[in-house]
Every structure is written in C-alpha cells, then in structure tokens.
Design a protein around this motif. Structure first.
Motif, PDB file in Angstrom:
ATOM      1  N   VAL A 172       0.854  -1.183   0.000  1.00 55.24           N
ATOM      2  CA  VAL A 172       0.000   0.000   0.000  1.00 55.24           C
ATOM      3  C   VAL A 172       0.893   1.238   0.000  1.00 55.24           C
ATOM      4  CG1 VAL A 172      -1.922  -1.154   1.135  1.00 55.24           C
ATOM      5  CG2 VAL A 172      -0.164  -0.041   2.527  1.00 55.24           C
ATOM      6  N   THR A 173       0.354   2.327  -0.496  1.00 57.12           N
ATOM      7  CA  THR A 173       1.149   3.529  -0.711  1.00 57.12           C
ATOM      8  C   THR A 173       1.831   4.028   0.557  1.00 57.12           C
ATOM      9  OG1 THR A 173      -0.296   4.164  -2.542  1.00 57.12           O
ATOM     10  CG2 THR A 173       1.043   5.912  -1.553  1.00 57.12           C
ATOM     11  N   GLY A 174       1.112   3.991   1.671  1.00 60.25           N
ATOM     12  CA  GLY A 174       1.640   4.568   2.905  1.00 60.25           C
ATOM     13  C   GLY A 174       2.863   3.873   3.469  1.00 60.25           C
ATOM     14  N   LEU A 175       3.199   2.680   2.977  1.00 56.47           N
ATOM     15  CA  LEU A 175       4.356   1.958   3.504  1.00 56.47           C
ATOM     16  C   LEU A 175       5.608   2.117   2.644  1.00 56.47           C
ATOM     17  CD1 LEU A 175       2.840  -1.397   4.834  1.00 56.47           C
ATOM     18  CD2 LEU A 175       3.601   0.598   6.136  1.00 56.47           C
ATOM     19  N   LEU A 176       5.517   2.800   1.523  1.00 60.24           N
ATOM     20  CA  LEU A 176       6.717   3.008   0.703  1.00 60.24           C
ATOM     21  C   LEU A 176       7.696   3.915   1.436  1.00 60.24           C
ATOM     22  CD1 LEU A 176       5.200   3.486  -2.864  1.00 60.24           C
ATOM     23  CD2 LEU A 176       6.416   1.481  -1.976  1.00 60.24           C
ATOM     24  N   THR A 177       8.964   3.597   1.314  1.00 62.80           N
ATOM     25  CA  THR A 177      10.012   4.352   1.996  1.00 62.80           C
ATOM     26  C   THR A 177      10.894   5.089   0.989  1.00 62.80           C
ATOM     27  OG1 THR A 177      11.627   2.552   1.897  1.00 62.80           O
ATOM     28  CG2 THR A 177      10.100   2.557   3.771  1.00 62.80           C
ATOM     29  N   GLY A 178      11.782   5.941   1.525  1.00 60.32           N
ATOM     30  CA  GLY A 178      12.718   6.640   0.657  1.00 60.32           C
ATOM     31  C   GLY A 178      13.585   5.668  -0.126  1.00 60.32           C
ATOM     32  N   LYS A 235       6.087  10.490   7.815  1.00 57.48           N
ATOM     33  CA  LYS A 235       5.680  10.513   9.213  1.00 57.48           C
ATOM     34  C   LYS A 235       4.831  11.750   9.462  1.00 57.48           C
ATOM     35  CE  LYS A 235       9.788   8.032  10.843  1.00 57.48           C
ATOM     36  NZ  LYS A 235      10.984   8.059  11.729  1.00 57.48           N
ATOM     37  N   HIS A 236       3.869  11.620  10.357  1.00 60.87           N
ATOM     38  CA  HIS A 236       2.921  12.703  10.609  1.00 60.87           C
ATOM     39  C   HIS A 236       3.638  13.992  10.995  1.00 60.87           C
ATOM     40  CE1 HIS A 236      -0.857  14.605  11.606  1.00 60.87           C
ATOM     41  NE2 HIS A 236      -0.378  14.931  12.798  1.00 60.87           N
ATOM     42  N   GLY A 237       3.341  15.064  10.270  1.00 65.58           N
ATOM     43  CA  GLY A 237       3.930  16.366  10.567  1.00 65.58           C
ATOM     44  C   GLY A 237       5.407  16.449  10.296  1.00 65.58           C
ATOM     45  N   ASP A 238       5.945  15.543   9.483  1.00 63.58           N
ATOM     46  CA  ASP A 238       7.387  15.483   9.247  1.00 63.58           C
ATOM     47  C   ASP A 238       7.641  15.343   7.748  1.00 63.58           C
ATOM     48  OD1 ASP A 238      10.112  15.294   9.637  1.00 63.58           O
ATOM     49  OD2 ASP A 238      10.002  13.613  11.041  1.00 63.58           O
ATOM     50  N   THR A 239       8.898  15.508   7.356  1.00 66.68           N
ATOM     51  CA  THR A 239       9.287  15.299   5.958  1.00 66.68           C
ATOM     52  C   THR A 239      10.127  14.034   5.825  1.00 66.68           C
ATOM     53  OG1 THR A 239      11.276  16.678   6.213  1.00 66.68           O
ATOM     54  CG2 THR A 239       9.246  17.777   5.486  1.00 66.68           C
ATOM     55  N   ARG A 240      10.023  13.143   6.795  1.00 70.28           N
ATOM     56  CA  ARG A 240      10.783  11.899   6.757  1.00 70.28           C
ATOM     57  C   ARG A 240       9.884  10.721   6.400  1.00 70.28           C
ATOM     58  NH1 ARG A 240      15.858  12.052   8.899  1.00 70.28           N
ATOM     59  NH2 ARG A 240      16.419  14.010   9.920  1.00 70.28           N
ATOM     60  N   PHE A 241      10.453   9.808   5.615  1.00 70.28           N
ATOM     61  CA  PHE A 241       9.782   8.553   5.325  1.00 70.28           C
ATOM     62  C   PHE A 241       9.915   7.626   6.533  1.00 70.28           C
ATOM     63  CE2 PHE A 241      10.931  10.309   1.223  1.00 70.28           C
ATOM     64  CZ  PHE A 241       9.859  10.010   0.401  1.00 70.28           C
ATOM     65  N   LEU A 242       9.299   6.465   6.473  1.00 77.64           N
ATOM     66  CA  LEU A 242       9.368   5.527   7.585  1.00 77.64           C
ATOM     67  C   LEU A 242      10.768   4.974   7.810  1.00 77.64           C
ATOM     68  CD1 LEU A 242       6.038   3.550   7.035  1.00 77.64           C
ATOM     69  CD2 LEU A 242       6.509   5.338   8.718  1.00 77.64           C
ATOM     70  N   ASP A 243      11.636   5.061   6.791  1.00 76.75           N
ATOM     71  CA  ASP A 243      13.027   4.625   6.970  1.00 76.75           C
ATOM     72  C   ASP A 243      13.939   5.778   7.366  1.00 76.75           C
ATOM     73  OD1 ASP A 243      13.056   6.034   4.618  1.00 76.75           O
ATOM     74  OD2 ASP A 243      13.993   4.461   3.417  1.00 76.75           O
ATOM     75  N   ASP A 244      13.349   6.924   7.702  1.00 79.40           N
ATOM     76  CA  ASP A 244      14.041   8.131   8.175  1.00 79.40           C
ATOM     77  C   ASP A 244      14.803   8.894   7.099  1.00 79.40           C
ATOM     78  OD1 ASP A 244      13.169   8.345  10.812  1.00 79.40           O
ATOM     79  OD2 ASP A 244      14.636   6.871  11.510  1.00 79.40           O
ATOM     80  N   GLU A 296      16.512  14.544   0.760  1.00 81.22           N
ATOM     81  CA  GLU A 296      17.562  13.585   0.399  1.00 81.22           C
ATOM     82  C   GLU A 296      17.174  12.772  -0.833  1.00 81.22           C
ATOM     83  OE1 GLU A 296      19.382  12.704   4.883  1.00 81.22           O
ATOM     84  OE2 GLU A 296      17.811  11.416   4.048  1.00 81.22           O
ATOM     85  N   VAL A 297      15.935  12.326  -0.875  1.00 80.29           N
ATOM     86  CA  VAL A 297      15.483  11.520  -2.010  1.00 80.29           C
ATOM     87  C   VAL A 297      15.430  12.370  -3.277  1.00 80.29           C
ATOM     88  CG1 VAL A 297      13.566  10.164  -2.952  1.00 80.29           C
ATOM     89  CG2 VAL A 297      14.198   9.937  -0.544  1.00 80.29           C
TER      90      VAL A 297
END
Length: 301
Positions: A230-236, A260-269, A274-275
């Motif tokens: 699902v889209t929400g689990l894709l990481t940088g 992440k909520h209120g952030d500009t980081r993906f789930l892999d930080d 950077e991407v």
C-alpha cells in the motif's frame, strides 16, 4: 464526556483462538466485555484482522456471527465490523505463526464475507461486516460500488477509502482541472502497487488535459519485504530503487501519507530532500485530491 463509539480490535470471539492471537490469557473474555458495553449502552466499531490458518474459515464466520448478535436496539453495542487482511513485513518475529494472505485466500474471504453480508442485510438491515479495500486489491478483483459503503462507517480501517478518493477526485477535477495548460508539464505520481489498477482512471483524467502528462509509477517495498504494498508503507529507499534511472519529468508527486505525521521523513528516516537530491528531481508532497491536482498542474511550486 462521550465514551463511545470506541474502536476495538476483536480478531476472534472464540476464547482459545483470541488467546492464541493476542498471547494474553485474559483475551478470551471478549464476549463478556461486549455484554458489559451493551448493558451500559456503549457502542464500539470492531476490527477483525484475518490471519490465515488461525482465525479464518469457520473461526471468522463464528466471530462475525457472534458480533452480529450485538447489533440490536436503537444503539447497537457493535455498530459495525471491519474485516482486514494481516499485513506482514520482514521485520516480524519468525515465531509469530503468521503467514501472508495470498490471492486465493483473499478471494475465499471475499466470497465468505459477502455471503454473510447478504444474511446480515436481511436479518439486521445493515451490511454490518465490511471488507477492507486490500482484500480486493490482493485478489485483483473489482472494488464494490460506492453505494455499497453506505456512510463509510469503517473508513479508518481502509474500508471504502479508494472509492471515496476516486469520488473526491472526480468532483475536484471537474472544478480544478483546466482543459489545457499554456506551458506543457510532465511529471510522475508514485503510489504503492496495490492501488495501481484502481488509480488508472485518475491518470487518464490528468492526461486528458492538453499539455499535461502524468505517469504513475507503482512500487512494491523491498524495505518491508512485500510483493504487494500500500502507498503509505513506501520508503525513501523504495523510491530510490524504483525511480533511479527513469525519466521522471519535471517533478514527482508524492502522497503525503508516505511521510511521518507532521514530518518530511519517510518511515526509513530518509528525508524528502535527500530523495529528491539523489533522484535530481523536485518532489512535491501532496495530501488529498486538491493538492494532488494543484501539484500536477503547477499550482504547488
């Protein structure tokens, strides 16, 4: 203070099955707990995460029938139930007994729950048990029609979220998309491969605008070890692997739910910056259909 409705993870009503799932000896008391809610006129929306080989088949049917017994009176103790497929990643403990939901299993669960839905409509006047969109994506079957979702009682569990998105997009596109762009524009919209087929109409509508070309790239997640994502689990890292070397156009439209909520980081930080730097392409995070449209036509630079 308003205490209900609450959202409760039920998963199974048979004591031994629920104890096995939750690894908690007190988990088998769920029916007694629901009766406590009923006596106090408190209401819940239930969730059942189906784990193949544990709480599927006859156990799933028993659970839904048990929960439906609480759909009585002017304030049902159980207002609705969402049936959701278990989602697994490579980071889970190997001893957890869980196995992935296959296309065959998804089709089996869809057929089983749809039979019960007809029974509930006849007996209760309500669908009562709702299948999460993921079942249809995994099974590669058409989603139910918009009217099948009623007032979307389980939208938080992914029941009807795709149909609702498509409806909202259609409305917003009529209001916000021009017939053509004065300056041609080309870009990439990144989504999880689970929704690739469902979102094809969105891409077709974008590309009907003269001078606009949006290409959808649907990715799976190597980071989580998933074939269907699902889209929400894709990481940088997933974006870098899936997009590097591709002609991405002038920008990448990035669904904000990847961050992440209120952030500009993906789930892999990894960060959006950077991407974007590694892909050498600007990334435009978008939340909702209006921002998606504005990003596509250049109103969110």
């Amino acid at each position: 203070m308003r205490l209900s409705p609450l959202y409760v993870s039920v998963h199974a009503t048979e004591p031994d099955v629920r104890i096995r799932l939750l690894k908690n000896p007190r988990a088998g008391q769920i029916l007694e707990q629901l009766r406590w809610f009923q006596e106090r006129r408190l209401q819940i929306h239930a969730q059942v995460v189906v784990c193949p080989g544990i709480n599927d088949g006859i156990h799933l049917e028993r659970t839904l029938l048990d929960l439906a017994q609480f759909y009585t009176g002017d304030l049902p103790a159980v207002a609705s139930t969402a049936v959701v497929p278990v989602g697994l990643t490579r980071f889970r403990p190997q001893e957890d007994e869980l196995i992935s939901v296959t296309g065959e299993k998804a089709r089996e669960v869809i057929a089983q729950v749809q039979r019960l839905q007809e029974k509930f409509k006849h007996q209760l006047g309500s669908t009562f048990a709702w299948l999460a969109d993921e079942w249809f994506l995994i099974a590669r079957e058409e989603l139910p029609t918009e009217s099948d979702y009623g007032d979307y009682p389980q939208i938080g569990n992914g029941v009807g979220s795709i149909r609702l998105f498509l409806k909202q997009f259609q409305t917003a596109a009529t209001e916000r998309l021009p017939k053509g762009l004065e300056i041609p524009r080309r870009g990439t919209w990144v989504v999880g491969n689970a929704v690739e087929k469902a979102f094809e109409p969105v891409v077709e509508r974008f590309n009907a605008v003269a001078g606009l070309e949006i290409n959808m790239v649907a990715l799976s997640s190597d980071y989580w070890g998933q074939e269907i994502t699902v889209t929400g689990l894709l990481t940088g890292q997933d974006l870098l692997k899936g997009l590097t070397g591709k002609d991405l156009g002038e920008m990448i439209l990035l669904p904000g739910l990847m961050l992440k909520h209120g952030d500009t980081r993906f789930l892999d930080d990894m960060t959006v910056a950077e991407v974007a730097d590694q892909l050498k392409t600007p990334i435009i995070p978008v939340n909702g259909v209006e921002e998606l449209i504005d990003g596509a036509i250049g109103n969110r630079e």
